[in-house]
Design an enzyme around this catalytic site. Sequence first.
Site, mmCIF file in Angstrom:
data_model
loop_
_atom_site.group_PDB
_atom_site.id
_atom_site.type_symbol
_atom_site.label_atom_id
_atom_site.label_comp_id
_atom_site.label_asym_id
_atom_site.label_seq_id
_atom_site.Cartn_x
_atom_site.Cartn_y
_atom_site.Cartn_z
ATOM 1 N N CYS A 1 0.833 -1.198 0.000
ATOM 2 C CA CYS A 1 0.000 0.000 0.000
ATOM 3 C C CYS A 1 0.875 1.258 0.000
ATOM 4 O O CYS A 1 1.852 1.335 0.728
ATOM 5 C CB CYS A 1 -0.946 0.086 1.189
ATOM 6 S SG CYS A 1 -2.189 -1.191 1.227
ATOM 7 N N ARG B 1 6.050 -0.373 -4.572
ATOM 8 C CA ARG B 1 5.775 -0.988 -3.273
ATOM 9 C C ARG B 1 4.862 -2.205 -3.404
ATOM 10 O O ARG B 1 4.807 -3.033 -2.504
ATOM 11 C CB ARG B 1 5.094 0.042 -2.349
ATOM 12 C CG ARG B 1 5.972 1.228 -2.037
ATOM 13 C CD ARG B 1 5.194 2.295 -1.299
ATOM 14 N NE ARG B 1 4.708 1.842 -0.025
ATOM 15 C CZ ARG B 1 5.377 1.929 1.121
ATOM 16 N NH1 ARG B 1 6.579 2.443 1.139
ATOM 17 N NH2 ARG B 1 4.850 1.481 2.244
ATOM 18 N N TRP C 1 -2.793 -2.821 -1.730
ATOM 19 C CA TRP C 1 -2.407 -4.230 -1.803
ATOM 20 C C TRP C 1 -3.401 -4.957 -0.908
ATOM 21 O O TRP C 1 -3.361 -4.813 0.315
ATOM 22 C CB TRP C 1 -0.973 -4.397 -1.309
ATOM 23 C CG TRP C 1 -0.369 -5.728 -1.593
ATOM 24 C CD1 TRP C 1 0.329 -6.094 -2.723
ATOM 25 C CD2 TRP C 1 -0.357 -6.884 -0.729
ATOM 26 N NE1 TRP C 1 0.746 -7.387 -2.613
ATOM 27 C CE2 TRP C 1 0.336 -7.901 -1.413
ATOM 28 C CE3 TRP C 1 -0.872 -7.157 0.529
ATOM 29 C CZ2 TRP C 1 0.540 -9.166 -0.866
ATOM 30 C CZ3 TRP C 1 -0.690 -8.415 1.072
ATOM 31 C CH2 TRP C 1 0.019 -9.397 0.369
ATOM 32 N N ASN D 1 -3.024 2.747 5.211
ATOM 33 C CA ASN D 1 -2.087 1.640 5.031
ATOM 34 C C ASN D 1 -1.978 0.957 6.388
ATOM 35 O O ASN D 1 -1.844 1.629 7.400
ATOM 36 C CB ASN D 1 -0.716 2.181 4.587
ATOM 37 C CG ASN D 1 0.316 1.084 4.444
ATOM 38 O OD1 ASN D 1 -0.007 -0.092 4.462
ATOM 39 N ND2 ASN D 1 1.573 1.480 4.295
ATOM 40 N N GLY D 2 -2.066 -0.372 6.389
ATOM 41 C CA GLY D 2 -1.973 -1.101 7.654
ATOM 42 C C GLY D 2 -3.174 -2.007 7.820
ATOM 43 O O GLY D 2 -3.922 -2.254 6.861
ATOM 44 N N GLU E 1 18.859 -17.895 -1.804
ATOM 45 C CA GLU E 1 18.511 -16.580 -2.344
ATOM 46 C C GLU E 1 18.228 -16.674 -3.849
ATOM 47 O O GLU E 1 17.293 -16.056 -4.362
ATOM 48 C CB GLU E 1 19.650 -15.591 -2.048
ATOM 49 C CG GLU E 1 19.555 -14.236 -2.713
ATOM 50 C CD GLU E 1 18.273 -13.459 -2.399
ATOM 51 O OE1 GLU E 1 17.518 -13.851 -1.509
ATOM 52 O OE2 GLU E 1 18.021 -12.475 -3.114
ATOM 53 N N LYS F 1 14.807 -15.607 -5.771
ATOM 54 C CA LYS F 1 14.815 -14.608 -6.848
ATOM 55 C C LYS F 1 14.100 -15.134 -8.087
ATOM 56 O O LYS F 1 13.284 -14.455 -8.693
ATOM 57 C CB LYS F 1 16.280 -14.277 -7.174
ATOM 58 C CG LYS F 1 16.561 -12.897 -7.626
ATOM 59 C CD LYS F 1 16.841 -11.920 -6.514
ATOM 60 C CE LYS F 1 15.775 -11.854 -5.477
ATOM 61 N NZ LYS F 1 16.119 -11.098 -4.307
ATOM 62 N N GLU G 1 10.207 -15.491 -7.446
ATOM 63 C CA GLU G 1 9.386 -14.295 -7.300
ATOM 64 C C GLU G 1 9.180 -13.522 -8.590
ATOM 65 O O GLU G 1 8.150 -12.887 -8.766
ATOM 66 C CB GLU G 1 9.908 -13.375 -6.179
ATOM 67 C CG GLU G 1 11.247 -12.730 -6.430
ATOM 68 C CD GLU G 1 11.652 -11.774 -5.298
ATOM 69 O OE1 GLU G 1 12.849 -11.643 -5.051
ATOM 70 O OE2 GLU G 1 10.781 -11.149 -4.679
ATOM 71 N N HIS H 1 18.395 -37.733 -0.094
ATOM 72 C CA HIS H 1 17.460 -38.058 0.985
ATOM 73 C C HIS H 1 16.013 -37.756 0.592
ATOM 74 O O HIS H 1 15.158 -37.625 1.456
ATOM 75 C CB HIS H 1 17.863 -37.317 2.263
ATOM 76 C CG HIS H 1 19.231 -37.726 2.728
ATOM 77 N ND1 HIS H 1 19.461 -38.880 3.410
ATOM 78 C CD2 HIS H 1 20.442 -37.148 2.526
ATOM 79 C CE1 HIS H 1 20.771 -38.997 3.640
ATOM 80 N NE2 HIS H 1 21.377 -37.952 3.107
ATOM 81 N N LYS I 1 6.971 -4.431 -2.167
ATOM 82 C CA LYS I 1 8.388 -4.174 -1.896
ATOM 83 C C LYS I 1 8.676 -4.269 -0.399
ATOM 84 O O LYS I 1 9.693 -4.797 0.011
ATOM 85 C CB LYS I 1 8.766 -2.791 -2.429
ATOM 86 C CG LYS I 1 10.208 -2.391 -2.180
ATOM 87 C CD LYS I 1 11.160 -3.286 -2.945
ATOM 88 C CE LYS I 1 12.612 -2.982 -2.671
ATOM 89 N NZ LYS I 1 13.473 -4.137 -3.057
HETATM 90 O O1 M6R Z 1 12.852 -4.435 3.522
HETATM 91 P P1 M6R Z 1 13.312 -5.752 4.034
HETATM 92 O O2 M6R Z 1 14.732 -6.032 3.702
HETATM 93 O O3 M6R Z 1 13.040 -5.949 5.482
HETATM 94 O O4 M6R Z 1 12.444 -6.816 3.262
HETATM 95 C C1 M6R Z 1 12.523 -8.169 3.556
HETATM 96 C C2 M6R Z 1 11.933 -9.007 2.466
HETATM 97 O O5 M6R Z 1 10.574 -8.697 2.298
HETATM 98 C C3 M6R Z 1 12.645 -8.786 1.139
HETATM 99 O O6 M6R Z 1 14.002 -9.042 1.267
HETATM 100 C C4 M6R Z 1 12.061 -9.705 0.039
HETATM 101 O O7 M6R Z 1 12.275 -11.033 0.351
HETATM 102 C C5 M6R Z 1 12.712 -9.331 -1.276
HETATM 103 N N1 M6R Z 1 11.974 -8.298 -1.916
HETATM 104 C C6 M6R Z 1 12.840 -10.461 -2.210
HETATM 105 O O8 M6R Z 1 13.547 -10.087 -3.344
#
Ligand code: M6R
Length: 605
Positions: free
Chosen positions: A2, A27, A75, A99-100, A478, A482, A485, A501, A600
């Site tokens: 949001c 965001r 969102w 927002n929230g 990681e 990536k 997502e 396993h 984001k």
């Molecule tokens: O702002 P932050 O680093 O706390 O965010 C944590 C995760 O939401 C963030 O790293 C998320 O996993 C990434 N956007 C993935 O690429």
Amino acid sequence: MCGIIGYTGKEAAKDILINGLKQLEYRGYDSAGIAVLDEKTGIVMKKRVGKVAELEQAASGESTQATCGIGHTRWATHGGVTETNAHPHRQGSVTICHNGIIENYKELTAEYGLKNILNSETDTEVVAALLDKFYEGNPYKTIKKVIDLLAGSFALCIMFDDQPGQIFAIRNVSPMVAASFEGGSIIASDLTAVINFSKKYFVVPEYHILTLSQSGIDVQDLKGRKVEPEILEVNWDITSAQKGGYPHYMLKEINEQPEALERTIAPRIQDGLPFLEDDGIDDEVLKNLKSIVVVACGTAMHAGMVGKSLIESKLRIPVTVEIASEFRYKDPIIDSDTLVIVVSQSGETIDTLEALRLARKKGCKVLSIVNVKGSTIARESDYVLYTHAGPEIAVASTKAYTVQISAMYILAARIGYVKEILSADEVRDFMTRLSGVGEIMQETINSSNDIRRIANHIKTAPDVFYIGRGIDYTISLEASLKLKEISYIHAEAYAAGELKHGTIALISEQVPVIAIATEESVYAKVISNVREVKSRGAYVILICQEGKTESEEVCDKQIFIPKTDSEFGVFATAVILQLIAYYTSDAKGLDVDKPRNLAKSVTVE
Ligand code: M6R
């Protein structure tokens, strides 16, 4: 997650709000809306499901010259993605954006008999209805009364029909920044929407009521006392938050990594040693710690895992990495001998923030590694080590990840030094090598042409597996996040030795396996695992150090990183894995920067 914006000034608000919402698009959102308030013509409101561009199109027919208004990118949490559920919400003479999450909205609906007047399924509209119900001409009193009833997190922008030219705002947990400038005031969820108006801003203090008008911003606490918030200045300009000729923010941000690392590392070296005095980090705390707990989410948590790998192997200090959303509900075993390191790009991730609060309650010192200056996590930590990645706009985190790792490395070096686990010479040598990683990354970026072809190969795969051992396993976690997502391909990361396993049952003809084998000490072991998947028909892409050429029997494709010590290989490897995800998403024609369902910064639980 949001985005909120409010503007009041001399210019027509409609276009300002829409442009601001475009800045906040990154965001993550699924619908958008604006409302402008004009003394003579009253409220004009437009909402659309989908992109801000659709809202812009819908609003283009409105010729309103109103100079005060609020806007929102939603969102969805409470209620589906519909125009009715989109913000702003209006009840009677009150229009709001939120927002929230209002946790007790159902109870409030019942208690105040609001059911029949609500149009949407949202928690937000309940707040609008309460504000309208209690409003008797004094916005401050009404807001205070309603806020007392709310449980949950909120950033609210409010307009009352009989207060033209004024926006009222209040927040708890959910972030908002505000600025006044010649001829007006602006408030938004983050700086990207503010920086066009002013480089000077303040973080909206929690539980304070703001009144924005053309002549400035009045801030009062809930006892009615005037408050002067601390004015901060951004050290980047709007061009940092633009694509700068790149087709996507993600590609731009991948390319920015060498510079971001330089900005993060260079000022923290003095006389060849890690230097954290300017950051206000107390050596005594580092000297006395007996164990470390890293708490974070997503990519930031993966950066913590790389840090753990380094700290445990080099310093022999136990490090636990915790997922923030788990940590906060499990009564963690921590005490004043534990240093809690919180990692967050945005500094606003709700679970990470709550984990931080819990750790402090339990008597731990909290050191946060944060990118966004003045964010809530930074403000609530005992110590902050800012990363200097600049604004990260793409939802998929790239440069924030590698600078977070570099910050963990600097911290590890300082801990090793003050605890005398490492000699000054060893630490100097480590810092020299750390300073060189930007160059290695640049070299990797420059020779990354081949990666596009690999992406073409994996773009049709239903599943992709990443395997590695040790630090390469943490990087593969990681890498799979990536790819998932932004390409929507199912991807899994496995410790290579764990395949037999269970998971190896999923390997069949043509399933791509990306094997990461940059660590010399376990190279041969990973190659044995690679042979196992290859002999079951997998298409194997092997990432390893230069000079480790393998035959076609072992792998189908090799990508080399420049020769470097294992603990520093992570930086170059990260570039390759980020580019694989990027090119795969792009080859599939997806919205690389704004993947579906994602935000984001995750500011609600
Ligand atoms: O702002 P932050 O680093 O706390 O965010 C944590 C995760 O939401 C963030 O790293 C998320 O996993 C990434 N956007 C993935 O690429």
